[in-house]
Design a protein around this motif. Structure first.
Motif, PDB file in Angstrom:
ATOM      1  N   GLU A   1       9.647 -16.774  57.771  1.00 23.99           N
ATOM      2  CA  GLU A   1      10.690 -16.385  56.823  1.00 23.99           C
ATOM      3  C   GLU A   1      10.519 -14.955  56.327  1.00 23.99           C
ATOM      4  O   GLU A   1       9.432 -14.536  55.924  1.00 23.99           O
ATOM      5  N   ILE A   2      11.641 -14.215  56.331  1.00 25.04           N
ATOM      6  CA  ILE A   2      11.674 -12.850  55.810  1.00 25.04           C
ATOM      7  C   ILE A   2      12.857 -12.700  54.858  1.00 25.04           C
ATOM      8  O   ILE A   2      13.765 -13.534  54.839  1.00 25.04           O
ATOM      9  N   HIS A   3      12.838 -11.593  54.102  1.00 23.90           N
ATOM     10  CA  HIS A   3      13.978 -11.276  53.242  1.00 23.90           C
ATOM     11  C   HIS A   3      14.349  -9.796  53.309  1.00 23.90           C
ATOM     12  O   HIS A   3      15.411  -9.395  52.817  1.00 23.90           O
ATOM     13  N   SER A   4      13.498  -8.978  53.913  1.00 19.76           N
ATOM     14  CA  SER A   4      13.723  -7.532  53.909  1.00 19.76           C
ATOM     15  C   SER A   4      13.364  -6.924  55.260  1.00 19.76           C
ATOM     16  O   SER A   4      12.712  -7.565  56.094  1.00 19.76           O
ATOM     17  N   ALA A   5      13.769  -5.683  55.438  1.00 20.99           N
ATOM     18  CA  ALA A   5      13.433  -4.972  56.672  1.00 20.99           C
ATOM     19  C   ALA A   5      11.933  -4.801  56.813  1.00 20.99           C
ATOM     20  O   ALA A   5      11.379  -4.878  57.923  1.00 20.99           O
ATOM     21  N   GLU A   6      11.246  -4.583  55.687  1.00 22.73           N
ATOM     22  CA  GLU A   6       9.788  -4.437  55.721  1.00 22.73           C
ATOM     23  C   GLU A   6       9.129  -5.734  56.181  1.00 22.73           C
ATOM     24  O   GLU A   6       8.171  -5.708  56.972  1.00 22.73           O
ATOM     25  N   GLU A   7       9.631  -6.849  55.696  1.00 19.90           N
ATOM     26  CA  GLU A   7       9.065  -8.140  56.107  1.00 19.90           C
ATOM     27  C   GLU A   7       9.388  -8.434  57.567  1.00 19.90           C
ATOM     28  O   GLU A   7       8.580  -9.039  58.281  1.00 19.90           O
ATOM     29  N   TYR A   8      10.550  -8.001  58.019  1.00 22.22           N
ATOM     30  CA  TYR A   8      10.875  -8.170  59.443  1.00 22.22           C
ATOM     31  C   TYR A   8       9.886  -7.398  60.311  1.00 22.22           C
ATOM     32  O   TYR A   8       9.447  -7.887  61.359  1.00 22.22           O
ATOM     33  N   THR A   9       9.520  -6.204  59.891  1.00 22.30           N
ATOM     34  CA  THR A   9       8.555  -5.409  60.642  1.00 22.30           C
ATOM     35  C   THR A   9       7.232  -6.159  60.786  1.00 22.30           C
ATOM     36  O   THR A   9       6.609  -6.161  61.860  1.00 22.30           O
ATOM     37  N   ILE A  10       6.805  -6.831  59.718  1.00 18.29           N
ATOM     38  CA  ILE A  10       5.572  -7.612  59.764  1.00 18.29           C
ATOM     39  C   ILE A  10       5.728  -8.814  60.696  1.00 18.29           C
ATOM     40  O   ILE A  10       4.853  -9.099  61.523  1.00 18.29           O
ATOM     41  N   ALA A  11       6.843  -9.522  60.563  1.00 15.82           N
ATOM     42  CA  ALA A  11       7.086 -10.688  61.415  1.00 15.82           C
ATOM     43  C   ALA A  11       7.099 -10.297  62.885  1.00 15.82           C
ATOM     44  O   ALA A  11       6.521 -10.980  63.741  1.00 15.82           O
ATOM     45  N   ARG A  12       7.734  -9.183  63.170  1.00 20.22           N
ATOM     46  CA  ARG A  12       7.817  -8.720  64.555  1.00 20.22           C
ATOM     47  C   ARG A  12       6.446  -8.303  65.077  1.00 20.22           C
ATOM     48  O   ARG A  12       6.094  -8.591  66.223  1.00 20.22           O
ATOM     49  N   ALA A  13       5.661  -7.622  64.232  1.00 22.19           N
ATOM     50  CA  ALA A  13       4.320  -7.189  64.632  1.00 22.19           C
ATOM     51  C   ALA A  13       3.431  -8.383  64.968  1.00 22.19           C
ATOM     52  O   ALA A  13       2.537  -8.287  65.818  1.00 22.19           O
ATOM     53  N   ALA A  14       3.687  -9.514  64.318  1.00 26.60           N
ATOM     54  CA  ALA A  14       2.902 -10.721  64.571  1.00 26.60           C
ATOM     55  C   ALA A  14       3.403 -11.499  65.791  1.00 26.60           C
ATOM     56  O   ALA A  14       2.823 -12.506  66.166  1.00 26.60           O
ATOM     57  N   GLY A  15       4.488 -11.033  66.382  1.00 27.85           N
ATOM     58  CA  GLY A  15       5.022 -11.704  67.563  1.00 27.85           C
ATOM     59  C   GLY A  15       5.901 -12.896  67.251  1.00 27.85           C
ATOM     60  O   GLY A  15       6.104 -13.760  68.112  1.00 27.85           O
ATOM     61  N   SER A  16       6.447 -12.936  66.040  1.00 25.00           N
ATOM     62  CA  SER A  16       7.322 -14.051  65.662  1.00 25.00           C
ATOM     63  C   SER A  16       8.587 -14.040  66.507  1.00 25.00           C
ATOM     64  O   SER A  16       9.147 -12.977  66.783  1.00 25.00           O
ATOM     65  N   ARG A  17       9.048 -15.202  66.887  1.00 26.10           N
ATOM     66  CA  ARG A  17      10.270 -15.314  67.681  1.00 26.10           C
ATOM     67  C   ARG A  17      11.375 -16.054  66.938  1.00 26.10           C
ATOM     68  O   ARG A  17      12.542 -15.719  67.060  1.00 26.10           O
ATOM     69  N   LEU A  18      11.018 -17.065  66.159  1.00 28.43           N
ATOM     70  CA  LEU A  18      11.989 -17.817  65.362  1.00 28.43           C
ATOM     71  C   LEU A  18      11.879 -17.298  63.935  1.00 28.43           C
ATOM     72  O   LEU A  18      10.874 -17.532  63.258  1.00 28.43           O
ATOM     73  N   ILE A  19      12.898 -16.558  63.492  1.00 28.97           N
ATOM     74  CA  ILE A  19      12.797 -15.831  62.230  1.00 28.97           C
ATOM     75  C   ILE A  19      13.859 -16.317  61.245  1.00 28.97           C
ATOM     76  O   ILE A  19      15.062 -16.173  61.475  1.00 28.97           O
TER      77      ILE A  19
END
Length: 274
Positions: A169-187
């Motif tokens: 789960e994300i709420h911001s562009a900054e959190e998306y950057t973290i999710a993506r860096a971790a290799g998350s696919r279902l966001i």
């Protein structure tokens, strides 16, 4: 201290207490002794379902911002109604102090249907992943706002090792950057800011537009009718996690069908709460 900070602080104590009552080795033994087959949570959300959407329907009794919603909610009956209405998956809130949930709700919901089931919880430790797996969860929620990148990396790795999927789960562009860096696919994109409780339905479509190939967005919070869903469909989102409005619906089966493009059900209240 915000509500989210209080929840996380309390969660640390609750997890420590749970680990004292059932040490990790006993929890692992329970997992080894339990027959379980993953139901493919992420796979169910990879492509649109009936009406062009997939709905993760949530079992939710209360929230810290709304108070009691349906305190007497029967998890098994609710899950069965969701399945009859065409839900793609079930989300079960398992937090006790703030949401009046329990892991037993997840066990009962999974037994009542053949749908994949998500443990929606404030997960901050490995122990909670083992709890989820022992209870039969097919997926877990990992909230970027309460995790560092290294924590998220570790929890994602263990989730995969245990055979479960993760909704990050994300709420911001900054959190998306973290999710993506971790290799998350279902966001999962939460339209609600957990610090202020403000809700902006444009959050999901704005962040989904940033996502790359292979990343699957799930919109959550503030979605309470077919019109809201159609607005998200126009933005490329076809997965939705819906809680309070479904729980409050006088006819959950009919309301789910309406959300997926069927005939309108009775007027529903807006979804809200953390």
């Amino acid at each position: 201290m915000s509500i989210l900070d209080r929840i996380v602080a309390d969660k640390k104590e609750l997890v420590a207490d749970a680990a004292r009552r059932m040490p990790l080795n006993q929890l692992c033994a329970r997992i080894a002794d339990t027959a379980w087959t993953a139901r493919g949570f992420a796979a169910r959300l990879a492509r649109p379902g009936p009406g062009g959407v997939n709905i993760i329907a949530e079992v939710k009794r209360a929230s810290p911002s709304k108070g009691d919603i349906r305190p007497d909610l029967d998890a098994a009956r609710c899950a069965a109604e969701y399945a009859a209405g065409g839900a793609a998956a079930i989300s079960v809130l398992t937090d006790g102090p703030y949401f009046k949930g329990a892991l037993e709700d997840l066990v009962r919901a999974r037994a009542a249907t053949d749908l994949p089931v998500l443990r929606k919880e404030f997960i901050i430790t490995d122990y909670q992943l083992y709890e989820a797996r022992a209870a039969g969860a097919d997926a877990v929620l990992l909230i970027v706002r309460i995790l560092s990148l290294s924590q998220l990396d570790g929890l994602l790795a263990l989730t995969r090792e245990l055979g479960m999927d993760a909704l990050v789960e994300i709420h911001s562009a900054e959190e998306y950057t973290i999710a993506r860096a971790a290799g998350s696919r279902l966001i999962g994109i939460n339209n609600r800011n957990l610090a202020t409780f403000d809700t902006d339905l444009g959050t999901a479509t704005t962040l989904a537009a940033r996502m790359g190939p292979g990343e699957i967005p799930v919109a959550a919070s503030g979605i309470h009718n077919r019109r809201d869903i159609e607005a998200n469909l126009a933005g490329g989102i076809f997965n939705f996690l819906i809680g309070e409005s479904l729980v409050r619906a006088p006819d959950r089966v009919a309301f789910l069908k309406e959300l997926m493009g069927g005939a309108p059900a009775a007027k529903q209240p807006a979804d809200g709460g953390i």
